[in-house]
Design a protein around this motif. Sequence first.
Motif: not given
Length: 337
Positions: A104-116, A124-133
Amino acid sequence: MRALLKPYPQRELGIVQFALPADMVKFFSSKRLLITDAPADLHTFPDGLVPAEAQSLSQDPRLADFLSSPAVISSVGGMNALTLWVKRHRACQCPDYNGEFHHHELVQVPRGRGVVCLCWAHDNEFREKESAKLDATALANAAEFVTEAIRHRYSLSEGRHLTLPELCWWAVSKGLVHQLPEEIICAALGMKYKPLGGQRKEADVDPWERHPSDVLANNIKPVLALAIDPETPESYVRIPKRRRYENAKYTQWVKRQPCCGCGNGSDDPHHITGNGFGGMATKAHDLFVIPLCRLCHDSLHANTQAWEEEHGDQMYLVMKTLDRALATGVIATGKQK
């Protein structure tokens, strides 16, 4: 606010009643409302509030690099403002969950030149992973944020789609027009886009052709600007792969100069030959050109040695052409376009 409501007319009384969902009553007060027919693209939508539609320019692939560039984002508030804007999302934007658990808790994560926006679990799952989507979603957020910020800057009504001329004018006012793709500038100015690429015949160079960046420029700028980089990656390679320097503006200027042979008006910016410049089936750099009329050009290619004995060595003529360009301010070193 935009809403789709079903009317219930009472013709005998001259009134019309609307069935309002409970969560919409708060939007109605003493202020006046504009009532219009539902557009065709909303006929399949259910009654109630119409969700805000993303700016159409934010989804234009030609603008993806521009709208996500650090300079553009910085001009509308920077990454902090983008992060706050993304915070408005009330759900995890991870596209791969397939019904999985969301924290239920949300965070705003910088990825590349944007934020998701992600929940704790997917952060936690995608912190050290690449994800094109996820990267694509972050870029889409950045593009939508920038276009909405520009709309708000010009006090345009909510839901109003930004136009290309408005975007270009904003870029001019911020000194960012040089970052816009020429294809976009041409579309905004109603000009035909002619992509540069490949080698053109010297005779096909139009000396008076206008470039879109020239039309939007506030002041007359040098034809050519050079930036010196003494530590390019190729400079550390024993046998580097050659780059070919191209600059259509410079060859246009050369074509407007007097012919190096006869002094008459020139027809072609001739790339010097027979001196070891260029590569296999490749012309010399666009800096190594001299102005020639068609007759002198044909004579040079027919018998280079005889032509040079009469008119001078090609490399010397290139130096004279470059000297004239530097002396008249056509070439300006260290200036940004």
